[in-house]
Design a protein around this motif. Structure first.
Motif, mmCIF file in Angstrom:
data_model
loop_
_atom_site.group_PDB
_atom_site.id
_atom_site.type_symbol
_atom_site.label_atom_id
_atom_site.label_comp_id
_atom_site.label_asym_id
_atom_site.label_seq_id
_atom_site.Cartn_x
_atom_site.Cartn_y
_atom_site.Cartn_z
ATOM 1 N N GLY A 76 2.036 4.785 -2.995
ATOM 2 C CA GLY A 76 2.269 6.189 -2.692
ATOM 3 C C GLY A 76 3.692 6.616 -3.000
ATOM 4 N N GLY A 122 0.859 5.343 5.735
ATOM 5 C CA GLY A 122 2.103 5.611 5.023
ATOM 6 C C GLY A 122 1.861 6.034 3.588
ATOM 7 N N ASP A 123 0.843 5.445 2.969
ATOM 8 C CA ASP A 123 0.502 5.825 1.600
ATOM 9 C C ASP A 123 0.165 7.309 1.544
ATOM 10 O OD1 ASP A 123 -2.297 5.083 -0.586
ATOM 11 O OD2 ASP A 123 -0.253 5.655 -1.069
ATOM 12 N N SER A 126 11.296 8.482 1.880
ATOM 13 C CA SER A 126 9.938 7.939 1.822
ATOM 14 C C SER A 126 9.888 6.445 2.051
ATOM 15 C CB SER A 126 9.320 8.234 0.454
ATOM 16 O OG SER A 126 9.409 9.579 0.157
ATOM 17 N N PRO A 133 7.950 3.941 5.728
ATOM 18 C CA PRO A 133 6.813 3.032 5.999
ATOM 19 C C PRO A 133 7.121 1.593 5.603
ATOM 20 C CG PRO A 133 6.039 4.998 4.897
ATOM 21 C CD PRO A 133 7.518 5.063 4.872
ATOM 22 N N GLY A 149 0.333 0.752 6.339
ATOM 23 C CA GLY A 149 0.150 0.857 4.892
ATOM 24 C C GLY A 149 -0.699 2.042 4.506
ATOM 25 N N MET A 185 3.677 6.752 11.947
ATOM 26 C CA MET A 185 4.281 5.442 11.719
ATOM 27 C C MET A 185 4.699 4.801 13.034
ATOM 28 S SD MET A 185 4.371 4.692 8.522
ATOM 29 C CE MET A 185 2.812 5.502 8.460
ATOM 30 N N LYS A 239 0.834 -1.205 0.000
ATOM 31 C CA LYS A 239 0.000 0.000 0.000
ATOM 32 C C LYS A 239 0.861 1.244 0.000
ATOM 33 C CE LYS A 239 -4.455 1.327 0.801
ATOM 34 N NZ LYS A 239 -4.552 2.395 -0.159
ATOM 35 N N SER A 240 1.907 1.277 0.829
ATOM 36 C CA SER A 240 2.728 2.480 0.850
ATOM 37 C C SER A 240 3.578 2.583 -0.400
ATOM 38 C CB SER A 240 3.580 2.555 2.114
ATOM 39 O OG SER A 240 4.216 1.345 2.359
ATOM 40 N N SER A 241 3.863 1.459 -1.075
ATOM 41 C CA SER A 241 4.689 1.549 -2.277
ATOM 42 C C SER A 241 3.950 2.253 -3.401
ATOM 43 C CB SER A 241 5.127 0.165 -2.740
ATOM 44 O OG SER A 241 4.112 -0.450 -3.481
#
Lengths: 210, 160
Positions: free
Chosen positions: B42, B116-117, B57, B60, B113, B137, B38-40
């Protein structure tokens, strides 16, 4: 007009009602002792536990790898229409997903080599319980590696998809997003490490006492 | 001389211990995978806008990866105490330890996730948001830590 959520709610409600009805029938008629988890765990053969573990190890790992590959692959091929240079570098993401399937088959072969015959009817209690312990451990190891690789494969697929599309916009970004992919593939590695530790202590067969 | 129920060695007790180990690592892995994936999305979006902020970045993703370590630690601790002579008490306690760390890691992974996104997308546009993202976080990671603590407490009770 029933939406998906309404149908799902009705389904969950019906299942709960059925479970409550069966449970109450067992309780109130005095036959509660028949719901016997321990009997079930002992009645199922250790070879069934072991074999289902092996099946889950390979099948769920391959599902994870496939999911990751189609997620990344469709993004690479779509983004490659306007930026064909991305297709060779982004094959690395596909290879990361494939590694997850390799973990699964390694674990399945390791588990398959442990299975050995024991005399079910004449075994002593120690040999029998050692074989049952081995069967349970192989089932749990198969689930461990299977589910970890499933989730890892999906994760690496999503990250690889983002990497391909970012690479298509700016070629210097790929190497940085590869770092995120490496963190993602570490998840599958943890799964196979825990599964290997689970099966180092077990033995099956007539001489099974560890 | 009666056995006190759960203090008796049973054939099926290792099932619960092994399933505790499996659930511990698998659900933590799901949390870690969700947080990473999920954060990737973003990170990939923010990186196109501000490539120089990419390294900052990745936080997360690192914090989500730690959740898988928590699950592996508790699972390995459970496995060290497994044997073919296991009492029902030990089996059940190990099962509880696995569920504790597993679901806590799952929840923490979801939090890391989703937050962090949004966090990396926002920090790319507004650099002053970065410290706020780090604080969020940390609070999400602490949820997984609580699961690790309870899992360790339970798993260490299962020694023979």
């Amino acid at each position: 007009m029933a939406s998906y959520a309404t149908s799902a709610g009705i389904g969950v409600g019906l299942v709960t009602l059925l479970a409550l009805y069966v449970g109450m029938t067992y309780c109130l008629t005095g036959f509660g002792f028949r719901f016997d988890v321990g009997w079930y765990l002992e009645a199922v053969s250790p070879y069934m536990w072991a074999s289902t573990g092996i099946a889950f190890a390979i099948s769920l790992s391959v599902v994870g790898a496939a999911w990751g590959i189609f997620t990344t692959g469709s993004s690479i091929l779509g983004g490659g229409v306007k930026a064909p240079r991305i297709k060779t570098k982004n094959l690395i993401s596909i290879i990361f997903c494939e590694a997850v399937a390799i973990y699964g088959i390694i674990m399945a072969i390791v588990l398959g080599n442990i299975i050995a015959d024991f005399d079910y009817n004449n075994a002593s209690r120690e040999v029998a319980s050692a074989n049952y312990y081995a069967g349970y451990s192989m089932f749990a190891a198969g689930l461990t590696v299977g589910f970890s690789n499933l989730f890892c494969g999906v994760c690496v697929g999503i990250v690889g998809s983002g990497a391909a599309l970012a690479d298509a916009q700016n070629a210097s970004l790929f190497v940085k997003i590869l770092i995120v992919e490496i963190f993602g593939s570490a998840i599958g590695l943890f799964g196979i490490i825990v599964a290997i530790i689970q099966v180092t202590k077990i033995k099956m067969g007539k001489t099974a006492m560890p | 001389m009666s056995n006190l129920g759960s203090r008796e060695q049973t054939v099926w007790a290792p099932f619960f211990g092994s399933m505790g180990a499996a659930i511990g690592i698998s659900l933590s892995a799901l949390g870690a995978a969700y947080g990473t994936a999920k954060s990737s999305t973003g990170i990939c979006t923010a990186a196109v806008l501000r490539p120089d902020l990419m390294m900052k970045s990745v936080i997360p993703v690192v914090m989500a990866g730690i959740l898988a370590i928590y699950g592996a630690v508790v699972s390995i601790l459970i496995i060290q105490n497994l044997s073919y002579e296991l009492t029902a008490f030990q089996g059940f306690v190990q099962f509880g330890a696995g569920i504790a760390v597993g679901f806590a890691g799952l929840a923490a992974g979801f939090a890391i996730g989703i937050a962090g996104d949004s966090g990396v997308r926002g920090s790319a546009q507004q650099p002053r948001l970065y410290v706020g993202m780090i604080l969020i976080m940390i609070f999400s990671e602490v949820l997984g830590l609580y699961g690790l603590i309870v899992g360790l407490l339970l798993a260490t009770k299962a020694t023979a």
